[in-house]
Design an enzyme around this catalytic site. Structure first.
Site, mmCIF file in Angstrom:
data_model
loop_
_atom_site.group_PDB
_atom_site.id
_atom_site.type_symbol
_atom_site.label_atom_id
_atom_site.label_comp_id
_atom_site.label_asym_id
_atom_site.label_seq_id
_atom_site.Cartn_x
_atom_site.Cartn_y
_atom_site.Cartn_z
ATOM 1 C CE1 TYR A 266 18.958 -119.886 -77.945
ATOM 2 C CE2 TYR A 266 17.837 -120.010 -80.067
ATOM 3 C CZ TYR A 266 18.522 -120.624 -79.032
ATOM 4 O OH TYR A 266 18.763 -121.973 -79.080
ATOM 5 C CB CYS A 267 12.383 -116.575 -80.308
ATOM 6 S SG CYS A 267 12.013 -114.819 -80.388
ATOM 7 C CB THR A 268 12.209 -117.066 -85.382
ATOM 8 O OG1 THR A 268 11.874 -118.359 -84.907
ATOM 9 C CG2 THR A 268 12.576 -117.122 -86.848
#
Ligand SMILES: [Zn+2]
Ligand SMILES: [Zn+2]
Length: 414
Positions: A266-268
Site C-alpha cells: 500500500y501507499c498514499t
C-alpha cells in the site's frame, strides 16, 4: 490560515488564497503593514524585505507582528473559484505504455483542451509509462473533464479521485513531460508496466487483512520512512528508505523466495504500488495485491463504515497539512525530546527547511527550528534583507528525519 508574505510568485499565491477564502492572517516584519490596511491597498504595497517567512504551526512569528485581514470581501476574477462555481481538486493516474511521439501529441492536446475549454488548473505529468495529474476543476466542468480523459483509448483505466484537501494554490495549468512518473532507477527493459498487480477495494483489503495470519503476512509499506513514521497498517513492514528508488531494492530483499505467496502493498494514493507491483510481477511474482486508492481511500472507507481501522495513526499528505488522521493512535515522536507526537513541521531556518516532528514544547524551546545552531542563529539574528539569501546547506537532511535526529542529538551532546 497563516501564510508568510513573500516577494514574487509566492505573493501571488498568498493573494489568490486571500481572494478565495476572504480572510487570512499575515505575519510581517515590524512596521511593514498596519493591521487596518485593506486588500485594495495591499495590492500596491511594495514589499521592502527579501526573505520568505512562514510558520506551518501558525506560531508567533519571531520579532514580527500579526496583520489581520479578516472578513474582507474582494472582487473575484472570472478565472478564479467563486461561490457559484467553486473549484474541486482531483488526482488521477494510470500506467500505460505510450510511444514518445504520442506523449508529445497528448501534451499539446490535453493542455489546450483543459486550459481553453474546461478552465482546469494544476499539474499534469506525462511519460512513456502513463499519466499522473493533480488538478483543480470548476465543479460545473467535472463531468466533461472525466469524459474527456476517458475518451482517450489509452486512459480507459484512469480513475479520477476526489482529493480530501481542496488546494487553492494552483495558479495555472502545467502539463510536463517526464522520463518517469515514479522515479525508480529500474531499466525499462526490466519492468513491463502492463503487468499490473491485483487491485483490492478498501472493503476487500480490510477483509483480507483482518483474516490474515500476522505470522505469515507479507505486507509492505511502499512509502518513505518519514511517512510511515506517523502511521502505518498493523503488521506492516516499513522499509527505511527516504525515496522510492531506494525502496525498490529493499522491497526485492523482503519478498525474495515468496514468488507464489500473496504480497500485499500500500501507499498514499496507489501510484507507487502500481509501479512497485509491476516491477514484482515482471520479476515473476504471481500474487501481488495492492490497495486501490491507497490509504486516502481506506481512510474514507473507515470513516463511512465506522469499522475499527487496521491503519494506525496518520496518513502523511504532501500538502499544507502534512498529514490527516485515520485513527487516534499516535505513532510518531518528537525528534528533539522523543515524547509521542504526530505533527510534522519545517524548520523555519530559511536555508534548512528540514521536515521533522516537533512537539509544542520543543517548538518553543528551539524557536521553531530543528535546533541546529545555524538555524537558531538565523531566527535570533535575521540576516540583513539587502543581502542575498543563503543557499541550502544540505538537501538530504530535508527529507531524512533519521539524519536530523542524529544531528540534533549530536548538537545536544556538544
Ligand atoms: Zn519535543
Ligand atoms: Zn534547521
Amino acid at each position: 490560515m497563516s501564510v508568510g508574505l513573500v516577494r514574487g510568485s509566492q505573493v501571488r499565491v498568498s493573494l489568490n488564497r486571500l481572494r478565495s477564502r476572504g480572510s487570512a492572517a499575515f505575519f510581517s516584519p515590524p512596521g511593514l503593514l498596519p493591521p487596518t490596511r485593506t486588500l485594495g491597498l495591499l495590492h500596491h504595497v511594495r514589499l521592502p524585505f527579501a526573505s520568505a517567512w512562514s510558520t506551518p504551526l501558525g506560531l508567533p512569528f519571531p520579532q514580527g507582528r500579526l496583520a489581520n485581514f479578516r472578513g474582507l470581501t474582494t472582487e473575484t476574477p472570472s478565472s478564479s473559484p467563486s461561490v457559484e462555481n467553486p473549484y474541486q481538486t482531483y488526482s488521477f493516474y494510470t500506467f500505460v505504455n505510450l510511444p514518445p511521439e504520442r506523449v508529445v501529441h497528448l501534451q499539446r492536446q490535453i493542455r489546450r483542451h483543459l486550459h481553453e475549454e474546461l478552465r482546469v488548473k494544476g499539474r499534469i505529468y506525462l511519460a512513456t509509462e502513463g499519466i499522473n495529474g493533480q488538478v483543480a476543476c470548476p465543479v460545473s466542468n467535472v463531468d466533461q473533464l472525466r469524459s474527456y480523459l476517458l475518451g482517450y483509448p489509452e486512459f480507459q483505466t484512469l480513475v479520477l479521485n476526489e482529493a480530501t484537501e481542496h488546494s487553492e494554490s494552483f495558479l495555472k495549468l502545467i502539463v510536463t513531460i517526464r522520463n518517469q512518473l515514479v522515479r525508480d532507477e529500474v531499466p525499462p527493459s526490466q519492468c513491463d508496466i502492463a503487468q499490473q498487480p491485483e487491485y483490492l477495494s478498501p472493503a476487500e483489503w480490510h477483509a483480507e487483512l483482518a483474516e490474515a495470519d500476522p505470522e505469515r503476512l507479507t505486507l509492505l509499506d511502499m512509502r518513505n520512512n518519514y511517512e510511515s513514521a506517523i502511521g502505518h497498517f498493523k503488521h506492516a513492514t516499513l522499509p527505511d528508505a527516504a525515496t522510492f528508488a531506494a525502496e525498490v531494492p529493499m522491497m526485492r530483499d523482503l519478498v525474495r523466495g515468496k514468488e507464489k505467496e500473496p504480497v500485499y502493498m500500500y501507499c498514499t494514493g496507489g501510484i507507487r504500488c502500481s509501479k512497485a507491483g509491476a516491477i514484482l510481477k515482471s520479476e515473476g511474482f504471481q500474487n501481488v495485491r495492492m490497495l486501490r486508492g491507497g490509504i486516502t481511500a481506506y481512510g474514507r472507507y473507515i470513516r463511512e463504515t465506522g469499522l475499527p481501522s487496521l491503519y494506525l495513526g496518520r496518513n502523511f499528505t504532501f500538502d499544507e497539512r502534512l498529514g490527516e488522521p485515520i485513527s487516534p493512535d499516535v505513532l510518531g515522536e518528537c525528534y528533539q525530546c522523543s515524547t509521542p507526537h504526530e505533527h510534522y513541521t519545517n524548520c523555519v531556518g530559511k536555508a534548512c527547511n528540514t521536515l521533522f516532528i516537533q512537539c509544542p514544547t520543543c517548538a518553543q524551546t528551539y524557536h521553531n527550528t530543528c535546533g541546529d545552531t545555524r538555524c537558531l542563529d538565523y531566527v535570533q539574528n535575521p540576516p540583513d534583507p539587502t543581502n542575498r539569501e543563503p543557499t541550502r546547506w544540505n538537501h538530504i537532511e530535508r527529507v531524512d528525519p533519521t539524519v536530523v535526529k542524529i544531528r540534533i542529538q549530536n548538537n545536544i551532546r556538544q
